[in-house]
Motif scaffolding. Structure first.
Motif: not given
Length: 123
Positions: A37, A72, A94-95, A98, A100-101, A103-104
């Motif tokens: 990331i 995270c 930042k995807q 949203t 970034w966390w 996403t995981y």
């Protein structure tokens, strides 16, 4: 006898652990996440995140979270610390809009609870 007491205590500990003796460390997850990331040099961010995790080892409530959540949360704590100290912080992907966390698979509420525990572990 002492041996019987030792065995009884060992059984209690194993029951508390639910006989799960597999140990996973979030340090590796932090390194992998940052490599995915972070767009800039992330050595300082990695170092600070690891310091949060090293302190959390001695604080049981923080260790109730899973490895990915701890990873995270430690990254977010490190990023916040760098921002508060007005030091250069790497820009995290930042995807989109949203966090970034997400996403995981780490929800905002779980992340905030883990961040709270990590911050308590260092104070």
């Amino acid at each position: 006898t002492a041996k019987e007491k030792l065995v009884a205590t060992e059984q209690q500990v194993l029951r508390m652990l639910r006989f799960d003796c597999l140990v996973s460390h979030p340090h590796r997850a932090v390194a992998v996440l940052l490599s995915e990331i972070a767009q800039d040099d992330n050595r300082e961010l990695l170092s600070i995140a690891w310091k949060y995790l090293n302190q959390a080892i001695f604080y049981a409530p923080a260790l109730r979270h899973d490895v990915l959540t701890l990873a995270c949360a430690s990254i977010e704590c490190a990023q916040t610390r760098l921002a508060n100290e007005n030091r250069c912080q790497p820009s995290l992907n930042k995807q989109g809009k949203t966090h970034w966390w997400l996403t995981y698979g780490v929800s905002d509420s779980v992340l905030q609870a883990c961040i709270h525990e990590l911050q308590r572990s260092v104070s």
